[in-house]
Design an enzyme around this catalytic site. Structure first.
Site, short mmCIF file in Angstrom:
data_model
loop_
_atom_site.label_atom_id
_atom_site.label_comp_id
_atom_site.label_asym_id
_atom_site.label_seq_id
_atom_site.Cartn_x
_atom_site.Cartn_y
_atom_site.Cartn_z
N CYS A 1 -10.81 3.08 -1.50
CA CYS A 1 -9.57 3.54 -0.73
C CYS A 1 -9.56 2.81 0.60
O CYS A 1 -10.38 2.50 0.85
CB CYS A 1 -10.40 4.37 -0.72
SG CYS A 1 -8.25 5.62 0.45
N ASP B 1 1.09 -1.21 -0.08
CA ASP B 1 0.22 0.32 0.25
C ASP B 1 0.70 1.54 0.35
O ASP B 1 1.87 1.52 -0.22
CB ASP B 1 -0.78 0.55 1.62
CG ASP B 1 -1.86 1.02 1.72
OD1 ASP B 1 -2.25 1.44 0.12
OD2 ASP B 1 -2.35 1.61 2.13
N SER B 2 0.09 2.66 -0.34
CA SER B 2 1.15 3.60 -0.15
C SER B 2 1.32 3.53 1.09
O SER B 2 1.95 4.94 1.31
CB SER B 2 0.21 4.76 -1.51
OG SER B 2 -0.82 4.78 -0.16
#
Ligand code: DGL
Length: 275
Positions: free
Chosen positions: A190, A7-8
């Site tokens: 998200c 994940d970012s």
């Protein structure tokens, strides 16, 4: 070999949490690029470069298969990773994203392919990529998709502001347009939004079904591994998780707890740089 989860930042721990619940037997490596989060306001080219570095890192950690838990990375970079990067550099490894599983789940919930209005909320990059819209159009051609970028939600959630007056106002502002379109389902596209699912449900009312990703990704990964025994057989099953972050800022432990639902010991978290 292991399962990589990228994940970012640390929001992808919501996906890892679901994987650990449903498929606890495997060994996982989680990588959160929290030094460079959020990706959601960046260009597709930059997000692709960052995602490629992350994938490279996880392959070097001996991951056979990687889940891009990040919607922003999936929507801007997954295709290029699968079609260009993998065949050239790692033809025997796999990278999967979060969009296809979610759309398959939508399909199984929309019986008889009736016309449905579906709302999508995500980062600016996810919305601008149009990746969800394309996938839904392909799979559910009779549905209409309405998207809304919600860039203010990620910092709010990372600050632990759940039951907050301003958050309520922001949610109303972001979701009003979708409510006017009379959507029947809302995809939380998200990693972070699952944490405020209750607040979102309150804003949109109980009639609209919320599709949140954690459980879906776990279920679809299980199916994928059942159908790809050649991959499943290579996966170690010692229930071990390695956590890597790219920044040890003063808040990272607090943020891990928000998304993973539990604290980690300092010794369990490793620092790495991707460049
Ligand atoms: N992980 C990102 C996603 O799921 C949200 C945070 C970011 O903008 O990087 O889209």
């Amino acid at each position: 070999m292991k399962i990589g989860v990228f994940d970012s930042g640390l929001g992808g721990l919501t996906i890892l949490k679901a994987l650990l619940k449903e498929l606890p037997q495997y060994n996982y490596v989680y990588l959160g690029d929290n030094a460079r989060v959020p990706y959601g306001n960046r260009s597709p080219e930059t997000i692709y470069e960052f995602t490629k570095q992350a994938v490279e890192f996880l392959f070097k950690k001996n991951c056979k298969i990687i889940i891009l838990a990040c919607n922003t990375a999936t929507s801007t970079s997954l295709k290029k990773i699968q079609q260009e990067y993998l065949p050239k550099h790692y033809p025997d490894r796999r990278v999967l994203g979060v969009i296809k599983p979610v759309v398959e789940e939508l399909e199984s919930q929309i019986i008889n392919n009736k016309t449905q209005k579906i709302g999508i909320i995500g980062t600016k990059a996810t919305v601008n990529s149009g990746a969800f819209v394309r996938e839904i159009d392909k799979t559910l051609p009779n549905s209409s998709v309405y998207q809304q970028a919600c860039p203010l939600l990620v910092p709010f959630i990372e600050d632990g502001l759940k039951n907050n007056k301003v958050l309520k106002l922001i949610l109303k502002e972001y979701l009003d347009g979708l409510l006017k379109e009379k959507i029947k389902a809302l995809v939380l596209a998200c990693t972070h939004y699952e944490v405020i699912e209750k607040e979102i449900q309150k804003t949109i009312g109980r009639e609209i079904k919320i599709i949140s990703e954690g459980k879906i990704i776990a279920k679809k990964l299980e199916e994928y591994l059942q159908n790809h025994q050649e991959i499943e057989k290579k996966l170690e099953k010692h229930k071990k998780v390695e956590y890597y972050v790219t920044d040890l800022n003063p808040d990272y432990e607090k943020i891990i707890k928000i998304f993973l639902g539990k604290s980690l010991r300092k010794a369990e978290i490793f620092y790495t740089t991707l460049v």
